[in-house]
Enzyme design. Structure first.
Site, PDB file in Angstrom:
ATOM      1  N   CYS A  97       0.803  -1.226   0.000  1.00 55.32           N
ATOM      2  CA  CYS A  97       0.000   0.000   0.000  1.00 55.32           C
ATOM      3  C   CYS A  97       0.834   1.274   0.000  1.00 55.32           C
ATOM      4  O   CYS A  97       0.300   2.362  -0.216  1.00 55.32           O
ATOM      5  CB  CYS A  97      -0.942   0.002   1.197  1.00 55.32           C
ATOM      6  N   HIS A 105      -8.856   3.781  -2.365  1.00 54.87           N
ATOM      7  CA  HIS A 105      -7.503   3.268  -2.117  1.00 54.87           C
ATOM      8  C   HIS A 105      -7.042   2.347  -3.238  1.00 54.87           C
ATOM      9  O   HIS A 105      -6.889   1.139  -3.047  1.00 54.87           O
ATOM     10  CB  HIS A 105      -7.489   2.553  -0.770  1.00 54.87           C
TER      11      HIS A 105
END
Length: 400
Positions: free
Chosen positions: A88, A349
């Site tokens: 991430c 995201h």
């Protein structure tokens, strides 16, 4: 001697749920996403792609040279293109590597781009025939909390929140209040995947994913791209870009230390120690700390992680994150505005794009170009992006 590095152009696509189509009803693939974000960043900088000397492309889900395929939409100039994957934190890793090229005198103008075209639903392990990269993290947390059938990321961050509740008396309402804030902020962000405002009760009453996390406290899977043009001071001066340049005052990346696995703490397993160390290094390099920034974009993949990050970044003391959100210190009218974009929870995201979308938001904030979500009097900004497995990148920006 390290050279000053500036962000001179940023761009991004709207973040959308996976499988979204364009106005003509056609599927939007990653080359189109990279083209849109890359062209926007180049136009913002007033720079031609032919002036880019190297490019760093970040993505988590894709084949080995997807970066080249995406960037070929901008031109075929023969420049070095490197592909990176740091879970991430991939987008800020691309930014980190691009900054190093310029700081080390190896280039004067670099493009960093992040993108993702994701599958619907919760994240899963991509390969079943080898050890998952998070095996040590999952094993360490399984010693503390009984595994459930919930998605693994929600379990990891949910259990970290449960630990904080046990140690410090933090409540489910305090975590939910973070999500309420971020959904409210995203209503003013045209790039956000979600622009709906929810009440605290609606957030608490939404589907439970993994205690104490309800659905509206979890970041969604998303498609999207973001990009930044980085330049040396020489390039900024030669091309008259001072009016749009934002200086990277400090940037540090930290990976897992022994504390991640030896602390016997769910909070350590999800990277709080990485964040704390990266922040300390960044503050030392920049010569200023969280008390000197006005706006923060941090990694709220789950509401629990935003609260943990308040403490790890030094916005408050250990155990005080719940009181901080209760006080209103992290929204408009408070000490900081944290995640004015809506954060990962509401903006979305797309893993490879997140770090560069954070960079774009803070660049707009420092320039005074954030529209209805503009924070007053921004002079310095803080970015935090984390990926389990692991890497945490903390970046400080100031006006040029």
């Amino acid at each position: 001697m390290s050279q000053n590095v500036y962000v001179v152009g940023v761009g991004m696509t709207p973040f959308r749920k996976p499988g979204s189509v364009d106005a003509q009803g056609d599927d939007v693939d990653y080359p189109q996403l990279v083209r849109e974000a890359g062209r926007a960043a180049l136009a913002d900088a007033g720079v031609e792609y032919a002036q880019i000397e190297q490019a760093i492309a970040g993505y988590v889900y894709g084949d080995s040279t997807s970066g080249q395929r995406g960037l070929y939409e901008l031109g075929l100039t023969g420049i070095p293109i490197s592909n990176v994957n740091n879970n991430c934190s991939t987008g800020s890793t691309a930014l980190f590597l691009g900054r190093q090229l310029i700081a080390g005198g190896l280039a004067d103008c670099v493009l960093a781009v992040g993108f993702e075209k994701m599958q619907k639903g919760s994240l899963t392990m991509a390969f079943g025939d080898r050890e998952p990269p998070l095996m040590r993290h999952l094993a360490a947390q399984a010693e503390l909390y009984e595994p459930t059938t919930a998605p693994y990321a929600a379990q990891l961050f949910g259990n970290a929140g449960r630990e904080h509740m046990t140690q410090y008396g933090t409540t489910a309402e305090q975590f939910a209040r973070i999500a309420e804030k971020n959904h409210r902020h995203s209503a003013n962000n045209p790039y956000a995947q979600f622009q709906d405002v929810y009440t605290l009760d609606q957030i608490l009453e939404s589907k439970m994913i993994s205690e104490p996390l309800t659905k509206l406290q979890c970041s969604p899977t998303s498609d999207g791209s973001a990009a930044a043009v980085l330049a040396s001071e020489r390039f900024v001066d030669q091309h008259g870009l001072g009016d749009r340049a934002v200086r990277i005052a400090a940037q540090h990346m930290v990976t897992d230390t022994p504390a991640t696995f030896e602390d016997r703490s769910a909070i350590s397993v999800v990277g709080a120690d990485m964040t704390r160390l990266a922040a300390r290094k960044a503050y030392d390099t920049a010569g200023f700390g969280p008390q000197d920034v006005q706006v923060v974009e941090l990694h709220d993949c789950f509401s629990t992680n935003e609260l943990l990050s308040y403490e790890a970044l030094g916005l408050c003391g250990e155990g005080e994150g719940g009181s901080l959100i209760d006080s209103g210190a992290t929204t408009y009218g408070g000490r900081w505005v944290v995640n004015p974009s809506g954060g990962l929870i509401s903006k979305g995201h797309p893993l490879g794009a997140t770090g560069l979308a954070q960079c774009a938001e803070l660049t707009w904030q420092l320039r005074g170009q954030a529209g209805p979500r503009q924070v007053d009097g921004v002079r310095a900004a803080l970015q935090h992006n984390i990926g389990l497995g692991g890497a945490a990148v903390v970046t400080l920006y100031t006006r040029a």
